[in-house]
Scaffold this motif. Structure first.
Motif, mmCIF file in Angstrom:
data_model
loop_
_atom_site.group_PDB
_atom_site.id
_atom_site.type_symbol
_atom_site.label_atom_id
_atom_site.label_comp_id
_atom_site.label_asym_id
_atom_site.label_seq_id
_atom_site.Cartn_x
_atom_site.Cartn_y
_atom_site.Cartn_z
ATOM 1 N N VAL A 120 -0.768 4.434 -8.141
ATOM 2 C CA VAL A 120 -0.671 5.543 -7.184
ATOM 3 C C VAL A 120 -1.294 6.804 -7.787
ATOM 4 O O VAL A 120 -2.057 7.517 -7.127
ATOM 5 C CB VAL A 120 0.806 5.796 -6.767
ATOM 6 N N GLU B 227 0.841 -1.197 0.000
ATOM 7 C CA GLU B 227 0.000 0.000 0.000
ATOM 8 C C GLU B 227 0.868 1.235 0.000
ATOM 9 O O GLU B 227 1.866 1.305 0.711
ATOM 10 C CB GLU B 227 -0.879 0.018 1.257
ATOM 11 N N HIS B 228 0.492 2.200 -0.807
ATOM 12 C CA HIS B 228 1.217 3.465 -0.820
ATOM 13 C C HIS B 228 0.275 4.561 -1.297
ATOM 14 O O HIS B 228 -0.301 4.465 -2.368
ATOM 15 C CB HIS B 228 2.430 3.361 -1.755
ATOM 16 N N ARG B 229 0.116 5.563 -0.502
ATOM 17 C CA ARG B 229 -0.681 6.744 -0.846
ATOM 18 C C ARG B 229 -2.026 6.385 -1.504
ATOM 19 O O ARG B 229 -2.282 6.737 -2.651
ATOM 20 C CB ARG B 229 0.145 7.675 -1.738
ATOM 21 N N TYR C 126 9.028 4.160 -5.923
ATOM 22 C CA TYR C 126 8.430 5.115 -4.985
ATOM 23 C C TYR C 126 8.815 6.546 -5.349
ATOM 24 O O TYR C 126 7.985 7.457 -5.285
ATOM 25 C CB TYR C 126 8.868 4.806 -3.540
ATOM 26 N N ASP D 242 5.978 9.272 -6.295
ATOM 27 C CA ASP D 242 5.803 10.475 -5.471
ATOM 28 C C ASP D 242 6.067 11.746 -6.275
ATOM 29 O O ASP D 242 5.353 12.741 -6.142
ATOM 30 C CB ASP D 242 6.741 10.426 -4.251
#
Lengths: 60, 199
Positions: free
Chosen positions: B54, B5-7, B25, B29
């Motif tokens: 994302v 899980e990320h953002r 990542y 980002d």
């Protein structure tokens, strides 16, 4: 694949337009079928919702 | 099945598919800072679909991705990405329609005996100089990018940052490093590039 992907896809060999032939679809997308280039006389398969646009010799 | 899980994005991983790491990542980002609602995005070589997922989880955008590996393409699809199995731009119509093109190429300098077996090699193998895929990418990208669009490319200090920027200039792109991160044996950077002559 969603049907509006047809606006983005092209034959990888001649970059021409393709004709969509649907074998199986659900409410959202085409699950299996083919994409046909009449110039190259080549079919590109759609399997599990993913169009496979690799030239035939690189397909597997 | 392993999920990360990320953002706001949940991404399933798969065997034989590059597992998102520092590079993924950093690209996700950085892209999230620059991608706005309503943009049209293309990601080349999406792998698990992590970066695209994302963006989609946080922005109202239209996004498609390409991927050459059948296993990775299936993985990206399972993560909700509209993926096309093709070599870079090959199966895409030549139309300048994308605001942003994202690319995390295989950037590691790789000799014959360093290649890994199977489809995973496509995720790592940047050829002997690490820049094997940068040249064909730059050759073609203008055919798909809107005149005022931009590229975000992740590379490493091992790839040769100055050499990549030089190559981009050769193709009439303004290029600069906009983000970087030191990892154990390399420095990862994001290069942002836009066409110098916006017709």
């Amino acid at each position: 694949m969603k049907k509006d992907l047809m606006d983005i896809l092209a034959c990888p060999i001649c970059k021409g337009d393709l004709v969509l032939n649907i074998e199986k679809e659900d409410a959202n997308e085409v699950i299996s079928g083919t994409l046909y280039c009449s110039v190259c006389n080549e079919y590109y398969p759609i399997e599990e919702g993913i169009p496979n646009m690799l030239p035939p010799d690189l397909r597997e | 099945m392993v999920t990360i899980e990320h953002r706001n994005a949940k991404v399933k991983l798969a065997e034989q598919v590059y597992e998102p790491a520092e590079d993924s990542y950093l690209l996700a980002d950085t892209a999230l800072d620059l991608v706005k609602d309503c943009m049209s995005i293309l990601e080349i070589g999406t792998g698990t679909g992590f970066v695209s997922a994302v963006l989609k989880a946080n922005r109202n955008i239209s996004l498609i991705a390409t991927e050459i590996s059948p296993i990775a393409a299936k993985c990206a699809k399972s993560n909700g990405i509209d993926v096309i199995r093709t070599d870079m731009f090959a199966g895409l119509i030549e139309k300048k329609q994308f605001d942003v093109v994202l690319f995390n190429p295989p950037y590691l300098p790789t000799s014959e005996d360093e290649k890994v077996p199977g489809w995973l090699n496509y995720a790592f193998d940047g050829g002997v100089d690490g820049r094997k895929d940068v040249e064909p990418f730059m050759q073609q990208v203008s055919n798909y990018l809107k005149p005022h669009g931009f590229i975000l490319m992740l590379i490493s200090s091992l790839t040769g940052i100055d050499e990549v920027i030089e190559k981009m200039r050769k193709y009439s792109f303004n290029a600069q490093v906009i983000a970087s991160e030191k990892c154990s044996f390399e420095k990862l950077v994001i290069i942002m590039a836009s066409a110098t002559n916006n017709e």
